[in-house]
Scaffold this active site. Structure first.
Site, PDB file in Angstrom:
ATOM      1  N   ASP A  93       0.866  -1.186   0.000  1.00  0.00           N
ATOM      2  CA  ASP A  93       0.000   0.000   0.000  1.00  0.00           C
ATOM      3  C   ASP A  93       0.901   1.235   0.000  1.00  0.00           C
ATOM      4  O   ASP A  93       1.678   1.456   0.928  1.00  0.00           O
ATOM      5  CB  ASP A  93      -0.885  -0.025   1.244  1.00  0.00           C
ATOM      6  CG  ASP A  93      -2.080   0.908   1.138  1.00  0.00           C
ATOM      7  OD1 ASP A  93      -2.078   1.785   0.253  1.00  0.00           O
ATOM      8  OD2 ASP A  93      -3.012   0.772   1.954  1.00  0.00           O
ATOM      9  N   ASP A 104      -3.092   7.483  -3.641  1.00  0.00           N
ATOM     10  CA  ASP A 104      -3.110   6.319  -2.750  1.00  0.00           C
ATOM     11  C   ASP A 104      -3.430   5.086  -3.590  1.00  0.00           C
ATOM     12  O   ASP A 104      -4.476   5.032  -4.259  1.00  0.00           O
ATOM     13  CB  ASP A 104      -4.180   6.548  -1.675  1.00  0.00           C
ATOM     14  CG  ASP A 104      -4.180   5.471  -0.599  1.00  0.00           C
ATOM     15  OD1 ASP A 104      -3.333   4.563  -0.649  1.00  0.00           O
ATOM     16  OD2 ASP A 104      -5.041   5.565   0.306  1.00  0.00           O
ATOM     17  N   HIS A 164     -12.098   5.476   1.125  1.00  0.00           N
ATOM     18  CA  HIS A 164     -12.243   6.751   1.834  1.00  0.00           C
ATOM     19  C   HIS A 164     -12.062   7.921   0.882  1.00  0.00           C
ATOM     20  O   HIS A 164     -11.484   7.787  -0.201  1.00  0.00           O
ATOM     21  CB  HIS A 164     -11.188   6.836   2.944  1.00  0.00           C
ATOM     22  CG  HIS A 164      -9.821   6.401   2.500  1.00  0.00           C
ATOM     23  ND1 HIS A 164      -8.897   7.266   1.967  1.00  0.00           N
ATOM     24  CD2 HIS A 164      -9.237   5.176   2.489  1.00  0.00           C
ATOM     25  CE1 HIS A 164      -7.798   6.591   1.651  1.00  0.00           C
ATOM     26  NE2 HIS A 164      -7.975   5.321   1.952  1.00  0.00           N
ATOM     27  N   HIS A 172      -7.963  10.257   5.301  1.00  0.00           N
ATOM     28  CA  HIS A 172      -9.231   9.559   5.545  1.00  0.00           C
ATOM     29  C   HIS A 172     -10.364  10.563   5.719  1.00  0.00           C
ATOM     30  O   HIS A 172     -10.925  10.728   6.801  1.00  0.00           O
ATOM     31  CB  HIS A 172      -9.107   8.645   6.761  1.00  0.00           C
ATOM     32  CG  HIS A 172      -8.181   7.491   6.545  1.00  0.00           C
ATOM     33  ND1 HIS A 172      -6.947   7.390   7.150  1.00  0.00           N
ATOM     34  CD2 HIS A 172      -8.290   6.403   5.749  1.00  0.00           C
ATOM     35  CE1 HIS A 172      -6.354   6.280   6.751  1.00  0.00           C
ATOM     36  NE2 HIS A 172      -7.146   5.661   5.902  1.00  0.00           N
ATOM     37  N   GLU A 196     -11.036   0.734  -2.300  1.00  0.00           N
ATOM     38  CA  GLU A 196     -10.078  -0.151  -1.640  1.00  0.00           C
ATOM     39  C   GLU A 196     -10.709  -1.491  -1.245  1.00  0.00           C
ATOM     40  O   GLU A 196     -10.928  -1.764  -0.061  1.00  0.00           O
ATOM     41  CB  GLU A 196      -9.521   0.571  -0.409  1.00  0.00           C
ATOM     42  CG  GLU A 196      -8.339  -0.053   0.237  1.00  0.00           C
ATOM     43  CD  GLU A 196      -7.718   0.850   1.297  1.00  0.00           C
ATOM     44  OE1 GLU A 196      -6.639   0.500   1.784  1.00  0.00           O
ATOM     45  OE2 GLU A 196      -8.326   1.890   1.653  1.00  0.00           O
ATOM     46  N   GLU A 286      -6.217  -1.176  -4.736  1.00  0.00           N
ATOM     47  CA  GLU A 286      -6.659   0.193  -4.466  1.00  0.00           C
ATOM     48  C   GLU A 286      -6.197   1.151  -5.558  1.00  0.00           C
ATOM     49  O   GLU A 286      -5.092   1.037  -6.078  1.00  0.00           O
ATOM     50  CB  GLU A 286      -6.109   0.662  -3.123  1.00  0.00           C
ATOM     51  CG  GLU A 286      -6.541   2.074  -2.723  1.00  0.00           C
ATOM     52  CD  GLU A 286      -5.992   2.477  -1.368  1.00  0.00           C
ATOM     53  OE1 GLU A 286      -6.537   3.427  -0.760  1.00  0.00           O
ATOM     54  OE2 GLU A 286      -5.006   1.853  -0.908  1.00  0.00           O
TER      55      GLU A 286
END
Length: 314
Positions: A93, A104, A164, A172, A196, A286
């Site tokens: 990640d 992300d 998120h 987040h 995700e 993700e």
């Protein structure tokens, strides 16, 4: 299915999201060559974070390298002696930020070929969910598609982990993007979100393991120890972006005492390592997406045109 990367300036979304996403995509692809049996997690983490810095960006959070039943929030400490084994599934990640704007992304690799279907389940769920990232879509619809896709492959979604929203210096933010059909939020034009999906061959629920390696500065306050004050000073410019013990040069005892004081005074929020409750394997996929009639996947890797042409002539 690949989703097109748009190298344009979006008027309602800062273009730094695109730059951060592009770097995250490049690091994501380049990091895959590091994943092999016998590789040490500490070496992998340091190499990935060095790649991010060398590309002119910074870490949005410490790289997470979660193995097998560990779903999230494992980042190696300085004395980490964990090495990858041929039976492992690893979740990588990666978070990149440019001036607080975040890309992300995450992927899973199964070094055990018999577990590749579990990896594919989360990848397909992500692919199907991205298609729904349009204005006025209910987050519950995304959760419905993620759950159905994972279950159609014979696995279970992790019910208490979510994607998120992403905002500047906020990893987040709202809305939460569930992996099951719950939630009342509705996506809006130009929202930046992280989709995700987590898939497992277990019960589909994670719990805190008690081990803490990642923290966020939430409420700076007067503290007594010099180490605690120095920690605040060193991470202040990250605002609410997470950090890890590995990034400091204090002695282990001083650092632990400093972090303990910060936690006791409510200065830090911590992220416990998360383990699948039944001890079964977990996969993760993700991407960062900008909501629109044609969703923009900022973290989708796109080869350069000259690289594609070279491949055609091989």
């Amino acid at each position: 299915m690949l989703f097109k990367f748009y190298s344009i300036v979006i008027f309602m979304v800062d273009e730094k999201y695109l730059k951060a996403g592009k770097i995250a995509a490049e690091v994501r692809e380049e990091s895959k060559k590091l994943i092999e049996p016998g590789a040490r997690l500490l070496d992998i983490a340091e190499a990935i974070e060095k790649l991010i810095n060398n590309k002119g960006a910074d870490m949005a959070f410490p790289v997470n390298l979660s193995i097998n039943e560990i779903a999230a929030h494992y980042t190696p400490l300085k004395n980490d002696t964990v090495f990858l084994k041929e039976t492992d599934i690893i979740k990588v990640d990666i978070g990149v930020h440019i001036d607080g704007y975040i890309g992300d992304t995450a992927y899973s690799i199964s070094l055990d070929k018999s577990k590749e279907d579990l990896v594919k389940a989360s990848e397909l769920a992500l692919e199907n969910a991205i298609k729904l990232c349009k204005p006025e879509t209910k987050v519950s619809e995304i959760g419905h598609v993620i759950r159905d896709t994972i279950e159609s492959r014979g696995f279970n979604p992790i019910t208490n982990l979510t994607g998120h929203g992403l905002e500047r210096f906020d990893l987040h933010a709202k809305p939460s993007i569930p992996n099951i059909p719950v939630g009342t939020e509705i996506l809006k034009q130009d929202q930046v979100i992280a989709i995700e999906p987590f898939a497992t061959d277990g019960k589909g629920f994670v719990k805190d393991s008690g081990s803490i390696m990642i923290y966020t500065l939430v409420a700076p306050a007067p503290v007594r120890s010099e180490t605690a004050r120095e920690v605040i000073k060193l991470v202040a410019d990250r605002q609410r972006l997470p950090f890890t013990e590995r990034w400091f040069n204090f002695t282990p005892i001083k650092l632990r005492l400093g972090l303990h004081e910060l936690r006791q005074r409510g200065v830090l929020y911590d992220y416990p390592m998360l383990r699948e409750e039944s001890g079964k394997f977990v996969s993760q996929a993700e991407h960062t997406v900008i909501v629109g009639e044609e969703p923009i996947v900022t973290t989708e890797f796109v080869k350069k045109i000259d690289e594609e042409q070279n491949e055609k002539h091989k």
